[in-house]
Design an enzyme around this catalytic site. Sequence first.
Site, PDB file in Angstrom:
ATOM      1  N   LYS A   1       0.880  -1.176   0.000  1.00 53.76           N
ATOM      2  CA  LYS A   1       0.000   0.000   0.000  1.00 53.76           C
ATOM      3  C   LYS A   1       0.912   1.218   0.000  1.00 53.76           C
ATOM      4  CE  LYS A   1      -3.527   2.181   2.913  1.00 53.76           C
ATOM      5  NZ  LYS A   1      -4.254   2.033   4.194  1.00 53.76           N
TER       6      LYS A   1
ATOM      7  N   ASP B   1       1.324   5.056   0.151  1.00 54.03           N
ATOM      8  CA  ASP B   1       0.544   6.193   0.638  1.00 54.03           C
ATOM      9  C   ASP B   1       1.230   7.531   0.319  1.00 54.03           C
ATOM     10  OD1 ASP B   1      -1.517   7.442   1.993  1.00 54.03           O
ATOM     11  OD2 ASP B   1      -1.282   6.265   3.824  1.00 54.03           O
TER      12      ASP B   1
ATOM     13  N   ASP C   1     -10.435   7.538   3.084  1.00 56.25           N
ATOM     14  CA  ASP C   1     -10.242   7.256   4.505  1.00 56.25           C
ATOM     15  C   ASP C   1     -11.571   7.225   5.230  1.00 56.25           C
ATOM     16  OD1 ASP C   1      -7.585   6.809   4.603  1.00 56.25           O
ATOM     17  OD2 ASP C   1      -7.012   8.759   5.411  1.00 56.25           O
TER      18      ASP C   1
HETATM   19  C1  DGJ Z   1      -3.743   7.350   5.260  1.00 54.33           C
HETATM   20  C2  DGJ Z   1      -4.378   6.126   4.680  1.00 54.33           C
HETATM   21  O1  DGJ Z   1      -5.416   6.450   3.827  1.00 54.33           O
HETATM   22  C3  DGJ Z   1      -4.840   5.227   5.821  1.00 54.33           C
HETATM   23  O2  DGJ Z   1      -5.521   4.129   5.312  1.00 54.33           O
HETATM   24  C4  DGJ Z   1      -3.626   4.819   6.603  1.00 54.33           C
HETATM   25  O3  DGJ Z   1      -2.785   4.044   5.797  1.00 54.33           O
HETATM   26  C5  DGJ Z   1      -2.897   6.037   7.120  1.00 54.33           C
HETATM   27  N1  DGJ Z   1      -2.615   6.969   6.064  1.00 54.33           N
HETATM   28  C6  DGJ Z   1      -1.634   5.654   7.802  1.00 54.33           C
HETATM   29  O4  DGJ Z   1      -0.887   6.712   8.148  1.00 54.33           O
END
Ligand code: DGJ
Length: 746
Positions: free
Chosen positions: A471, A473, A543
């Site tokens: 993942k 980010d 989120d």
């Molecule tokens: C933002 C992401 O969208 C969340 O799912 C998570 O991974 C957090 N960051 C972690 O910091």
Amino acid sequence: MITFDEKTGLFHLKNSSMSYVMQVVRGKYLLHRYWGKAIREFRDGRAFQAIDRAFSPQPGDYENERTFSLDVLPQEYPAYGHLDYRTPAYEVRLADGTTTTELRYECYEIKKGKPSLAGLPAAYAEDHEAETLVIKLKDLAGKLAAELSYTIFAELPIVARNAKLTNIGGEALDLTGAASFALDFSDHDFDRLSLYGGHAAERSLERVRLMRGIQENSSRRGASSHQQSPFLALARKDAGENSGEVYGFSLVWSGEFSFKTEVEQFGTTRVVGGINPQGFCWHLEPKESFQTPEAWLAYSSEGLNGMSQARHHIVRGKHRDALRPILVNNWEATYFDFDDEKMDKLAETAKELGIELLVLDDGWFGKRKDDNSSLGDWQVNMSKLKKGLKGVAESAHKRGLKFGLWFEPEMVSEDSDLYRAHPDWALQAPAYPHTYSRHQLVLDLSRQEVRDYLVESVGKILGENPIDYVKWDFNRHITDAFSGKLPSERQGEVRTRFVLGLYEVLERLTQAFPEVLFESCSGGGGRFDAGMLYYMPQTWTSDDTDAVQRLSIQSGTSLVFPPITMGAHVSVVPNHQVGRVTSLQMRGLCAMMGDFGYELDITKFTEEERQEVKAQIELYKKIRPTLQLGSFRRLLTPFEGTKNETAWQFISRDGSQVVLMYFKTLAEPAAPIRLLKLAELDPEAEYELTEYLPAKRTSMDFGGEAALQLKGRSFYGDELMYSGLAVEKIDTDFAAYCWVFEKKNK
Ligand code: DGJ
């Protein structure tokens, strides 16, 4: 698919659904003539009319022809400040400060297939799937050349466009704007559709009247952003989900963008889209070129659903058509508070429930215990994970689960070894204090050494540990886009170079680790764009995991991207973002409309919840190929009517399975009976209802026991499409339903 008529100067790009026509006029000017439903041949029934329009200038060659002005003609790639006052496609500043250029037609080339774009993501096609027309234009004074590229696909109602601009003069010049496309419509009888939002509230649909003057949707954030999406549609006023003409535009670009519409004095409309020209300045030495990102121009005569069916060839690699695993992610389960033992328990429960992938989110590296430190230090925190990443991976793998890991490589924390060693690697305006967002700084990806560090540090973790999923980010936007490495005349390139640098890093890593399933994320869906999908087949949609919010976020996203690209998880109630309590059934069915997973402490389920989750997973496994790889269609969206209902329909690739989901957010008194009319079924085939999950009844329900005994019954496709299926009325908020039909005698 592409023809050119030397006599008339007409280029006609055509497939079964649409035509796109341009014309070289007077041997010099490349004008737009028509884009819309496919026509046999363009014979110029809409011929230009010779009208003397006051205050519209004539080109030098036609001084005495006052009825000829480029200011009133539809153009393909208009210049600034010369012959046309409308929004330009590009702008330049020549060495002497002049901003005038005049691009004239030179020649064309037609190629089979679709060439790739060096360093940029782009749709791809085999030679038999597409044809590409490249039109070359050259500046009258020999300063600039442009190559406009148009690809038409045999099976898709899309033209992919891009432009390449080259300095052909003897002195340097600056490009201060370079759109991917411009397009003129002969009228403005449209609604203007865009996707707006914010963090945890991405992609709501805004539909407004296309207005006179300039309207813009854009991002200035260094990313495609939560706030606006790189998408725009012009829809005829009567166009809805299933009928009417819609023209959709999107960019294969993950950085800041701009889509402008301009309705000008004579009621025509210009659309211009590409990299946001604000702050953009690309320096071109003689012979240097700038390549714009690709834009997709989609035409639908079947409403918004028709536009959404225009699947782009953008996701690559082995995961493109592979079923995506059901995951559990520890973020909302533990946040930063986890250790080996907790992860092991999650893995154990995941296995029992039928989950297939365990994802370890933020907090496993450096000394990170909250979001204040360690970004950039991609070494495992052994005090949290005593057996290292291998230990967590092993705890998943030994149970037959896959293992996934979170990274945020484009960032650096001030409190990190990386920042202490290389403070100049962060983007920063030299004479000003840092700008912080989530306590972090953005790395300068225009620098090769920074890109190499990312590839090496992330690659090392992926190479040394058995990791199946990543993942990726990106939790803040860019400010102070100054690079310590570039000369002053190139500082206007930094925001663009950042994205190009990211693409280089992603290309290197995804090619080096083709087995890994990458999921893009930017504080949820802050970078949900086609550019990222070229490298990463799926994106964490938001989120906000509240099922009610998700209905609109996922519906908005589905205008442009198919369900298989959208990460969607069941989370705990009360929901962590909005505090709402929705049923597990609603959370489950809503998440099944994307890449399904759980993001809560699954070890804390009650026995009743465990059984329900097991049943959800079992159901999902039966219908996953249909949901992920089949076709889908919005029957009802939360942007219309009472904004209270959502319904999506999915049909498997072979047409044998049909899945219908329906959600009603708030119960209503005196509500009409909802009829759902399915689409695209075989009218003559019988469909048996093999699974039926009505919303859960409450004690307040007056409908009696299972009012509609539907399961096991069969219906002909024509009845389901034309007469419809009644939704059993159940008096509860957050009602969610699912029907699964199997075609009989397949
Ligand atoms: C933002 C992401 O969208 C969340 O799912 C998570 O991974 C957090 N960051 C972690 O910091």
